[in-house]
Write an enzyme that holds these catalytic residues in place. Structure first.
Site, PDB file in Angstrom:
ATOM      1  N   LEU A 115      45.733  35.859  36.509  1.00 47.85           N
ATOM      2  CA  LEU A 115      44.595  36.369  35.868  1.00 47.85           C
ATOM      3  C   LEU A 115      44.625  38.011  35.656  1.00 47.85           C
ATOM      4  CD1 LEU A 115      43.474  33.822  37.376  1.00 47.85           C
ATOM      5  CD2 LEU A 115      41.179  34.412  36.538  1.00 47.85           C
ATOM      6  N   GLY A 203      41.553  40.786  39.267  1.00 49.62           N
ATOM      7  CA  GLY A 203      42.928  40.660  39.204  1.00 49.62           C
ATOM      8  C   GLY A 203      43.387  39.353  40.126  1.00 49.62           C
ATOM      9  N   SER A 204      43.791  38.256  40.045  1.00 49.70           N
ATOM     10  CA  SER A 204      44.014  37.208  40.808  1.00 49.70           C
ATOM     11  C   SER A 204      45.036  35.826  40.190  1.00 49.70           C
ATOM     12  CB  SER A 204      42.500  36.665  41.261  1.00 49.70           C
ATOM     13  OG  SER A 204      41.753  36.374  40.040  1.00 49.70           O
ATOM     14  N   ARG A 205      44.763  35.004  40.845  1.00 50.84           N
ATOM     15  CA  ARG A 205      45.873  33.882  40.549  1.00 50.84           C
ATOM     16  C   ARG A 205      45.137  32.670  41.030  1.00 50.84           C
ATOM     17  NH1 ARG A 205      52.007  33.553  42.320  1.00 50.84           N
ATOM     18  NH2 ARG A 205      52.250  31.329  42.717  1.00 50.84           N
TER      19      ARG A 205
END
Length: 239
Positions: A115, A203-205
């Protein structure tokens, strides 16, 4: 047949409001304090210097957009694993699920979705079922698009058992800028595919570990829509 009730479709103001609701998604409750703080800061900056107020207003609008929670309609099929997040499929590979869930240390197919700060950051339930375990583990804040982010970064793991008996693991992973993982489900809770269950800020996953025998339906580089895009088809029978 006549009716005394006004025709909503013929009312231009009502029609415009309905279009606005459909175009502008609602905001996740976790974003309200940030937006309220942004509004207060904007008013103070505007009093000091109008151009600063304009900058504050833009920053507040960007914050509200980040916390947006658009309506999603999941497919009717119950044999699908849906994307838990909006983003880009960054990895499709075999990997061992997080150790803190207590699962056998056997590799499973993993689909990772990255993301960016511009994506919707709420997470959606990937399949209808029951949450068997939620496990949080602190860690680093490496860039979420790196392979080792799954092992080293702060994460929150959810073990879900589908109605057909499949074990599904969904992991929220913090990124380089993300410093806060929010998970809104608990052990024993019943969940439905497509419902919002958490959020990662900035911001990530999200990693999904599939049950053995699942058929992956996406490719690396493909864009996903949380709660709608099928990532995989489940085997006919649960374990």
């Amino acid at each position: 047949m006549s009716s005394t009730a006004p025709d909503k479709a013929s009312n231009p103001i009502t029609h415009a409001l309905n279009l606005a609701r459909e175009t502008l998604p609602p905001m996740h409750p976790a974003g309200r304090p940030f937006v309220a703080g942004g509004v207060a800061a904007t008013l103070l900056l505007r009093r000091a210097w109008k151009p600063l107020g304009a900058v504050g207003a833009l920053a507040t609008l960007a914050t509200a957009a980040f916390f947006r929670e658009p309506k999603r309609v999941p497919p009717e099929r119950d044999d699908l694993v849906l994307a838990a997040a909006d983003g880009i499929v960054s990895l499709i590979e075999e990997a061992t699920p997080p150790a803190e869930l207590g699962l056998p240390a056997e590799p499973r197919m993993r689909v990772s979705v990255f993301l960016s700060v511009f994506d919707v950051h709420v997470q959606r339930v990937s399949a209808t079922g029951v949450v068997e375990r939620v496990a949080y583990r602190p860690g680093k804040f490496l860039s979420a698009d790196l392979d080792k982010a799954s092992d080293d970064n702060e994460r929150n793991s959810v073990l879900l058992r589908t109605e057909a008996g499949h074990e599904l693991v969904v992991v929220q992973i913090a990124g380089l800028v993300a410093r806060r993982i929010l998970c809104q489900v608990a052990d024993g809770e019943k969940v439905r595919a497509g419902d919002t269950y958490g959020l990662i800020r900035f911001g990530s996953r999200v990693d999904i570990y599939l049950p053995p025998g699942s058929e992956v339906l996406v490719r690396k580089g493909q864009r996903t829509i949380g709660g709608e895009t099928p990532l995989a088809a489940l085997p006919e029978r649960g374990a």
